[in-house]
Design a protein around this motif. Sequence first.
Motif, PDB file in Angstrom:
ATOM      1  N   LYS A  16      -4.866  -3.022  -3.180  1.00  0.00           N
ATOM      2  CA  LYS A  16      -4.193  -4.157  -2.098  1.00  0.00           C
ATOM      3  C   LYS A  16      -2.960  -5.499  -2.631  1.00  0.00           C
ATOM      4  CE  LYS A  16      -5.006  -1.663   1.468  1.00  0.00           C
ATOM      5  NZ  LYS A  16      -4.018  -0.692   1.476  1.00  0.00           N
ATOM      6  N   LEU A  52       2.022   8.760   3.001  1.00  0.00           N
ATOM      7  CA  LEU A  52       2.808   7.047   2.933  1.00  0.00           C
ATOM      8  C   LEU A  52       2.174   6.412   1.596  1.00  0.00           C
ATOM      9  CD1 LEU A  52       2.038   6.130   6.025  1.00  0.00           C
ATOM     10  CD2 LEU A  52       4.045   6.439   5.268  1.00  0.00           C
ATOM     11  N   ARG A  98       5.094  -2.273   0.046  1.00  0.00           N
ATOM     12  CA  ARG A  98       3.803  -2.777  -0.493  1.00  0.00           C
ATOM     13  C   ARG A  98       3.832  -3.380  -2.010  1.00  0.00           C
ATOM     14  NH1 ARG A  98       3.436   1.546   3.213  1.00  0.00           N
ATOM     15  NH2 ARG A  98       2.112   1.208   4.578  1.00  0.00           N
ATOM     16  N   HIS A 130       0.220  -5.462   7.214  1.00  0.00           N
ATOM     17  CA  HIS A 130      -1.397  -4.690   6.629  1.00  0.00           C
ATOM     18  C   HIS A 130      -2.189  -5.525   7.431  1.00  0.00           C
ATOM     19  CE1 HIS A 130      -4.403  -3.933   4.051  1.00  0.00           C
ATOM     20  NE2 HIS A 130      -4.978  -4.728   3.455  1.00  0.00           N
ATOM     21  N   THR A 131      -3.051  -3.901   7.867  1.00  0.00           N
ATOM     22  CA  THR A 131      -4.489  -3.878   8.824  1.00  0.00           C
ATOM     23  C   THR A 131      -5.422  -3.191   8.527  1.00  0.00           C
ATOM     24  OG1 THR A 131      -3.803  -2.025   9.467  1.00  0.00           O
ATOM     25  CG2 THR A 131      -3.089  -3.954  11.189  1.00  0.00           C
ATOM     26  N   PRO A 132      -6.449  -4.823   7.095  1.00  0.00           N
ATOM     27  CA  PRO A 132      -7.531  -4.055   6.826  1.00  0.00           C
ATOM     28  C   PRO A 132      -8.959  -4.086   8.039  1.00  0.00           C
ATOM     29  CG  PRO A 132      -6.661  -6.975   6.858  1.00  0.00           C
ATOM     30  CD  PRO A 132      -5.870  -5.484   6.958  1.00  0.00           C
ATOM     31  N   THR A 166      -0.547   5.040   0.602  1.00  0.00           N
ATOM     32  CA  THR A 166      -1.560   3.965   0.362  1.00  0.00           C
ATOM     33  C   THR A 166      -3.296   4.222   0.229  1.00  0.00           C
ATOM     34  OG1 THR A 166      -2.369   4.381   3.039  1.00  0.00           O
ATOM     35  CG2 THR A 166      -0.877   3.369   2.663  1.00  0.00           C
ATOM     36  N   ASP A 167      -3.572   3.125  -0.810  1.00  0.00           N
ATOM     37  CA  ASP A 167      -5.053   3.348  -1.186  1.00  0.00           C
ATOM     38  C   ASP A 167      -5.102   1.844  -0.810  1.00  0.00           C
ATOM     39  OD1 ASP A 167      -4.711   1.620  -3.185  1.00  0.00           O
ATOM     40  OD2 ASP A 167      -3.694   3.692  -4.365  1.00  0.00           O
ATOM     41  N   LEU A 177      -2.256   9.321   6.186  1.00  0.00           N
ATOM     42  CA  LEU A 177      -1.627   8.401   5.839  1.00  0.00           C
ATOM     43  C   LEU A 177      -1.247   8.736   4.251  1.00  0.00           C
ATOM     44  CD1 LEU A 177      -4.595   5.482   6.043  1.00  0.00           C
ATOM     45  CD2 LEU A 177      -2.067   6.080   6.789  1.00  0.00           C
ATOM     46  N   TYR A 220     -11.787   3.723   2.153  1.00  0.00           N
ATOM     47  CA  TYR A 220     -10.008   5.070   1.850  1.00  0.00           C
ATOM     48  C   TYR A 220     -12.151   6.253   1.644  1.00  0.00           C
ATOM     49  CZ  TYR A 220      -5.959   3.998   2.121  1.00  0.00           C
ATOM     50  OH  TYR A 220      -5.167   2.827   3.150  1.00  0.00           O
ATOM     51  N   TRP A 243      -7.151  11.282   9.371  1.00  0.00           N
ATOM     52  CA  TRP A 243      -7.188  10.332   9.353  1.00  0.00           C
ATOM     53  C   TRP A 243      -6.390  10.357   7.663  1.00  0.00           C
ATOM     54  CZ3 TRP A 243      -8.726   4.999  11.401  1.00  0.00           C
ATOM     55  CH2 TRP A 243      -7.541   3.751  11.282  1.00  0.00           C
ATOM     56  N   GLU A 292     -11.749  -2.080   2.368  1.00  0.00           N
ATOM     57  CA  GLU A 292     -10.414  -0.807   2.260  1.00  0.00           C
ATOM     58  C   GLU A 292     -11.545   0.533   1.287  1.00  0.00           C
ATOM     59  OE1 GLU A 292      -7.354  -0.367   4.233  1.00  0.00           O
ATOM     60  OE2 GLU A 292      -8.753  -2.017   4.857  1.00  0.00           O
TER      61      GLU A 292
HETATM   62  N1  IYR Z   1      -5.692  -0.243   7.207  1.00  0.00           N
HETATM   63  C1  IYR Z   1      -5.826   1.077   5.804  1.00  0.00           C
HETATM   64  C2  IYR Z   1      -5.378   1.919   6.288  1.00  0.00           C
HETATM   65  C3  IYR Z   1      -3.855   2.227   6.517  1.00  0.00           C
HETATM   66  C4  IYR Z   1      -3.747   3.033   8.107  1.00  0.00           C
HETATM   67  C5  IYR Z   1      -2.787   3.077   8.451  1.00  0.00           C
HETATM   68  I1  IYR Z   1      -2.742   3.811  10.568  1.00  0.00           I
HETATM   69  C6  IYR Z   1      -1.778   3.096   8.130  1.00  0.00           C
HETATM   70  O1  IYR Z   1      -0.347   2.605   8.610  1.00  0.00           O
HETATM   71  C7  IYR Z   1      -1.584   1.556   6.332  1.00  0.00           C
HETATM   72  C8  IYR Z   1      -3.228   2.194   5.991  1.00  0.00           C
HETATM   73  C9  IYR Z   1      -4.700  -0.007   4.995  1.00  0.00           C
HETATM   74  O2  IYR Z   1      -4.747  -1.382   4.970  1.00  0.00           O
HETATM   75  O3  IYR Z   1      -4.868   1.007   3.423  1.00  0.00           O
END
Ligand code: IYR
Length: 234
Positions: free
Chosen positions: A128, A122, A50, A184-186, A124-125, A119, A107, A115, A103
């Motif tokens: 990006k 991991l 990341r 990445h899946t915004p 994440t926030d 996360l 969040y 959800w 995002e």
């Molecule tokens: N799309 C968001 C949240 C996200 C969702 C999952 I499931 C992940 O494994 C990681 C992130 C993002 O990109 O932060």
Amino acid sequence: MSPTTAHEWTPTHGDPYRPVPYHPARIPAAESLARARELRERMDERRTVRQFSPDPVPEQAVRDAIACASTAPSGAHQQPWTFVLVKDPAVRARIREAAEQEEQISYDGRLGEEWLAALRPLGTDAVKTHLTDAPALIVVFQQRYWLGEDGTKHKHYYVDESVGIAVGMLLTALHLAGLFALTHTPSPMRFLREVLGRPENEKAFAVIPVGYPAQDCQVPGLVRKSLDQVLIEI
Ligand code: IYR
């Protein structure tokens, strides 16, 4: 003229079945075992990254990885994918801005407690940095349908499965080429079609920053499921 190899001719909608001979050489079992073990070990080293360094990547290696992804099997061999390789920093900045807006909403609550809890390990926030730090972004679009010359819409089959397989092959190819990536899946991803000027039959599927890890890169400490946890032999 009838084709002689699978590569000389591309069937289109409604064409008859025209098989061609296919006799690939077999490799000895010992060689298969050695290759499979080596590949398993190399793939186990892959980590999603990341934090990216801005150092450039060898672009032809990325193009070759995309060509590798495009060898994926697909429903009715319709190859319902488009890969947009974004190198222009201004376009990457626009993607980051739009992605972070969505995002932040996600969040801040749209994802829901369950959800967000999934996360948390991991780390994440909504920020990006990878979208602008990585020297290249591959935006993968799925072609939900195809348009005939008169504008009629025609179905594509198993689009999610086909594009998912292609992305798996892309991540494998990038890793084996010594490059690093993030899937990445915004969400929602509608803005990507607009920013990248893609047609209405295309829907963004994933944004994949590609590059090298930043010097201070960290990844979550995690282990993968063991083979016996994922494999049942009957
Ligand atoms: N799309 C968001 C949240 C996200 C969702 C999952 I499931 C992940 O494994 C990681 C992130 C993002 O990109 O932060």
